[in-house]
Design a protein around this motif. Structure first.
Motif, PDB file in Angstrom:
ATOM      1  N   THR A  81       1.001  -1.277  -0.007  1.00 55.18           N
ATOM      2  CA  THR A  81      -0.190  -0.044  -0.083  1.00 55.18           C
ATOM      3  C   THR A  81       1.021   1.200  -0.001  1.00 55.18           C
ATOM      4  N   GLU A  82       0.168   2.395  -0.591  1.00 59.13           N
ATOM      5  CA  GLU A  82       0.972   3.717  -0.363  1.00 59.13           C
ATOM      6  C   GLU A  82       0.274   4.723   0.827  1.00 59.13           C
ATOM      7  N   GLU A  83      -0.710   3.932   1.267  1.00 60.48           N
ATOM      8  CA  GLU A  83      -1.336   4.663   2.447  1.00 60.48           C
ATOM      9  C   GLU A  83      -0.305   4.640   3.682  1.00 60.48           C
ATOM     10  N   LYS A  84      -0.242   5.902   4.344  1.00 66.25           N
ATOM     11  CA  LYS A  84       0.479   6.040   5.473  1.00 66.25           C
ATOM     12  C   LYS A  84       0.267   5.339   6.644  1.00 66.25           C
ATOM     13  N   ILE A  85      -0.168   3.973   6.746  1.00 65.48           N
ATOM     14  CA  ILE A  85      -0.327   3.108   8.057  1.00 65.48           C
ATOM     15  C   ILE A  85       0.879   2.309   8.190  1.00 65.48           C
ATOM     16  N   VAL A  86       0.914   2.259   9.600  1.00 68.71           N
ATOM     17  CA  VAL A  86       2.008   1.501  10.200  1.00 68.71           C
ATOM     18  C   VAL A  86       1.299   0.237  11.214  1.00 68.71           C
ATOM     19  N   ALA A  87       1.714  -0.786  11.305  1.00 71.62           N
ATOM     20  CA  ALA A  87       1.257  -1.756  12.353  1.00 71.62           C
ATOM     21  C   ALA A  87       2.386  -2.168  13.253  1.00 71.62           C
ATOM     22  N   ILE A  88       2.385  -1.776  14.694  1.00 76.05           N
ATOM     23  CA  ILE A  88       3.151  -2.035  15.604  1.00 76.05           C
ATOM     24  C   ILE A  88       2.407  -3.415  16.533  1.00 76.05           C
ATOM     25  N   THR A  89       3.634  -4.398  16.307  1.00 77.02           N
ATOM     26  CA  THR A  89       2.898  -5.559  16.946  1.00 77.02           C
ATOM     27  C   THR A  89       4.136  -5.680  18.239  1.00 77.02           C
ATOM     28  N   VAL A  90       3.424  -6.388  19.595  1.00 82.46           N
ATOM     29  CA  VAL A  90       4.264  -6.433  20.706  1.00 82.46           C
ATOM     30  C   VAL A  90       3.832  -7.823  21.164  1.00 82.46           C
ATOM     31  N   ASP A  91       5.250  -8.686  21.073  1.00 86.22           N
ATOM     32  CA  ASP A  91       5.147 -10.005  21.395  1.00 86.22           C
ATOM     33  C   ASP A  91       5.519 -10.622  22.908  1.00 86.22           C
ATOM     34  N   ASP A  92       5.109 -11.641  23.081  1.00 89.31           N
ATOM     35  CA  ASP A  92       5.573 -12.314  24.526  1.00 89.31           C
ATOM     36  C   ASP A  92       4.711 -11.630  25.680  1.00 89.31           C
ATOM     37  N   CYS A  93       5.026 -10.515  26.117  1.00 87.05           N
ATOM     38  CA  CYS A  93       4.557  -9.764  27.276  1.00 87.05           C
ATOM     39  C   CYS A  93       4.788 -10.320  28.577  1.00 87.05           C
ATOM     40  N   PHE A  94       6.206 -10.495  28.957  1.00 85.05           N
ATOM     41  CA  PHE A  94       6.573 -10.922  30.063  1.00 85.05           C
ATOM     42  C   PHE A  94       6.620  -9.789  31.279  1.00 85.05           C
ATOM     43  N   GLN A  95       6.596  -8.597  30.573  1.00 85.11           N
ATOM     44  CA  GLN A  95       6.836  -7.407  31.653  1.00 85.11           C
ATOM     45  C   GLN A  95       5.545  -6.750  31.578  1.00 85.11           C
ATOM     46  N   ALA A  96       4.763  -6.866  32.563  1.00 85.75           N
ATOM     47  CA  ALA A  96       3.526  -6.436  32.688  1.00 85.75           C
ATOM     48  C   ALA A  96       3.344  -4.977  32.915  1.00 85.75           C
ATOM     49  N   ALA A  99      10.223  -5.197  10.020  1.00 84.63           N
ATOM     50  CA  ALA A  99      11.108  -4.515  10.418  1.00 84.63           C
ATOM     51  C   ALA A  99      11.090  -5.014  12.066  1.00 84.63           C
ATOM     52  N   SER A 100      12.220  -5.101  12.547  1.00 88.61           N
ATOM     53  CA  SER A 100      12.249  -5.511  13.918  1.00 88.61           C
ATOM     54  C   SER A 100      13.025  -4.588  14.875  1.00 88.61           C
ATOM     55  N   GLY A 101      12.014  -4.713  16.259  1.00 90.95           N
ATOM     56  CA  GLY A 101      12.713  -3.456  17.048  1.00 90.95           C
ATOM     57  C   GLY A 101      13.912  -4.086  17.725  1.00 90.95           C
ATOM     58  N   SER A 102      14.706  -5.068  17.457  1.00 88.25           N
ATOM     59  CA  SER A 102      15.879  -5.213  17.963  1.00 88.25           C
ATOM     60  C   SER A 102      16.944  -4.511  17.336  1.00 88.25           C
ATOM     61  N   ALA A 103      16.475  -3.925  16.166  1.00 88.11           N
ATOM     62  CA  ALA A 103      17.284  -3.153  15.524  1.00 88.11           C
ATOM     63  C   ALA A 103      17.727  -1.795  16.126  1.00 88.11           C
ATOM     64  N   ASN A 104      18.857  -0.835  15.856  1.00 87.66           N
ATOM     65  CA  ASN A 104      19.056   0.244  16.805  1.00 87.66           C
ATOM     66  C   ASN A 104      18.241   1.522  16.165  1.00 87.66           C
ATOM     67  N   LEU A 131       7.967  -5.511  14.850  1.00 84.75           N
ATOM     68  CA  LEU A 131       7.944  -6.583  15.644  1.00 84.75           C
ATOM     69  C   LEU A 131       8.787  -5.902  17.070  1.00 84.75           C
ATOM     70  N   PHE A 132       8.204  -5.902  18.287  1.00 86.14           N
ATOM     71  CA  PHE A 132       8.627  -5.531  19.362  1.00 86.14           C
ATOM     72  C   PHE A 132       8.356  -6.418  20.429  1.00 86.14           C
ATOM     73  N   HIS A 133       8.911  -6.392  21.643  1.00 85.96           N
ATOM     74  CA  HIS A 133       8.798  -6.962  22.859  1.00 85.96           C
ATOM     75  C   HIS A 133       8.490  -6.082  23.996  1.00 85.96           C
ATOM     76  N   THR A 134       8.068  -6.548  25.335  1.00 84.59           N
ATOM     77  CA  THR A 134       7.982  -5.473  26.551  1.00 84.59           C
ATOM     78  C   THR A 134       9.319  -5.523  27.155  1.00 84.59           C
ATOM     79  N   THR A 135      10.350  -5.740  26.705  1.00 78.45           N
ATOM     80  CA  THR A 135      11.665  -5.824  27.478  1.00 78.45           C
ATOM     81  C   THR A 135      11.832  -4.324  27.753  1.00 78.45           C
ATOM     82  N   ASP A 136      12.933  -3.951  28.862  1.00 74.22           N
ATOM     83  CA  ASP A 136      13.089  -2.500  29.228  1.00 74.22           C
ATOM     84  C   ASP A 136      13.757  -1.882  27.720  1.00 74.22           C
ATOM     85  N   THR A 137      14.517  -2.650  27.002  1.00 72.88           N
ATOM     86  CA  THR A 137      15.033  -2.091  25.817  1.00 72.88           C
ATOM     87  C   THR A 137      14.140  -1.384  24.831  1.00 72.88           C
ATOM     88  N   ASP A 138      13.070  -2.691  24.697  1.00 73.62           N
ATOM     89  CA  ASP A 138      12.060  -1.993  23.684  1.00 73.62           C
ATOM     90  C   ASP A 138      11.092  -1.021  24.211  1.00 73.62           C
TER      91      ASP A 138
END
Length: 406
Positions: A125-140, A257-262, A277-284
């Motif tokens: 698509t050319e529409e300016k939409i983005v999906a951020i997904t968050v995995d695992d959820c260890f840190q409430a 795209a992975s949130g583990s990148a800089n 793709l992101f997670h709930t770690t302190d870094t992310d």
């Protein structure tokens, strides 16, 4: 003395009437007896096969089945249900749902081959939409801050919690809060399983129990649309895809795209239709608290996966069947499609191939579903013995030949 000849005379007509009544009574009694026997044979019994016990911890489990792995002390557990040999009837394939947004629906990916489901890595698509997904959820607490930041900027996220994490009290409250604010909850298996090396029964339990956990948290029958295996490794696994299709899922969720990148690489990956793709770690968490508002400042809208691809929201219905009485639908038969396998292939077909290679003497050890160096060497040896080019890769015809060999 009175004898039988002194009894009042009874007309033959009356005698026949009385005889019919006796037959009617005897026949009715026999019918009732037969009905009782039939019901006793047909109706389910509460015997050992499906007996449910309540341990001291208050966790429901099927008798003879292991408990769900323990969570932190004081945290509630989603009840364990046992796989059933007679699964609830489900459709083998899911009809394409009505598009909520036809333009966005046109951006959906297509399956790579017949017998497979789409893998959603990016929207075309050319529409300016983005999906951020968050995995695992260890840190409430980190999850709460991420959800609040998205709400603050008017965005929505798609969350893929591990089932064991989701049922913890703190995570449960946040996930329900997110769902009530329009966020999307999807399936990331119950114990963070890659799915490619487990049995059919384990596959069904991992997927269905995670969805059951979400239903338990939300208090409704909740139906997921996307499945994401651990690490995305087995996204091309046909067996996993066929079970997801059987449950009515739309496809396998991946990312572009992975949130583990800089931070620089994360920013450069921003484009229409990107899935992060992101997670709930302190870094992310630190990255997301800055990245979420920055994306909106760039003119992008944060949408869920359903919204990105023009699907309706995940279906819900009244939770009329208690969680402990749900039965896990087992994998239905499907036609295997042979595909090429090479190093880094993670799939059930690789597991089956390894089983055959071990039986033939080309490989040692236990199958694990990962086409690694040992599998490469084994295929090279097989190819050499059969006058083939020694590539170490198995094309579809070679996979078929080995798997269908006696």
């Amino acid at each position: 003395m009175a004898n039988r000849y002194n009894r009042p005379m009874i007309s033959r007509a009356r005698q026949r009437s009385m005889d019919r009544k006796r037959l009617f009574i005897i026949g009715g009694a026999a019918a009732v007896l037969v009905l009782v026997v039939v019901l006793a044979l047909v109706l389910p019994k509460g015997g050992k096969d499906r007996a449910v016990s309540v341990p001291a911890e208050g966790v429901l489990q099927a008798e003879g089945e292991p408990l769900v792995p323990q969570q932190a002390e004081g945290e509630p557990l989603v009840p364990l249900v046992s796989p059933t040999s007679t699964p609830e009837p489900v459709a083998a394939a899911t009809p394409e749902p009505q598009a909520v947004d036809p333009q966005r629906a046109a951006a959906r990916p297509t399956p790579t081959a017949e017998g497979f489901m789409p893998v959603f890595s990016k929207a075309n698509t050319e529409e300016k939409i983005v999906a951020i997904t968050v995995d695992d959820c260890f840190q409430a607490e980190n999850l709460r801050q991420i959800v609040d930041k998205a709400i603050e900027v008017g965005g929505k996220l798609t969350i893929f919690p591990i089932g064991q994490n989701a049922v913890k009290q703190a995570q449960s409250e946040i996930l329900k809060y997110a769902w009530e604010n329009g966020f999307e909850l999807e399936n990331h298996t119950y114990t963070h399983n890659g799915l490619f090396a487990c049995s059919n029964e384990e596959l069904a339990e991992e997927v269905y129990k995670q969805q059951l956990a979400l239903s338990h948290i939300l208090g409704v029958e909740y139906h997921c649309h996307f499945l994401r295996p651990r690490g995305g490794d087995a996204r091309g696994d046909q067996r996993m895809q066929m079970y997801a299709r059987q449950l009515g899922y739309y496809g396998i969720a991946h990312w572009s795209a992975s949130g583990s990148a800089n931070n620089t690489k994360i920013a450069k990956a921003l484009e229409p239709g990107a899935i992060y793709l992101f997670h709930t770690t302190d870094t992310d968490l630190e990255k997301l608290l800055k990245f979420i508002p920055w994306v909106v400042e760039q003119g992008y809208q944060l949408v869920t996966l359903n919204e990105m691809f023009g699907y309706p929201a995940n279906e819900t219905s009244e939770l009329t069947t208690p969680i402990t009485e749900h039965e896990i639908p087992q994998l239905e038969p499907y036609q295997m499609v042979y595909v090429p396998l090479k190093k880094t292939s993670y799939c059930w077909e690789a597991y089956l191939l390894q089983e055959k290679l071990v039986a033939m003497g080309y490989l040692t050890g236990s199958p694990d579903g990962v086409y690694g160096d040992g599998c490469v060497a084994a295929i090279k040896a097989y190819q050499k013995d059969h006058g083939m080019e020694e590539t170490g890769e198995a094309d579809a015809d070679l996979v078929r030949t080995i798997l269908e060999s006696a």
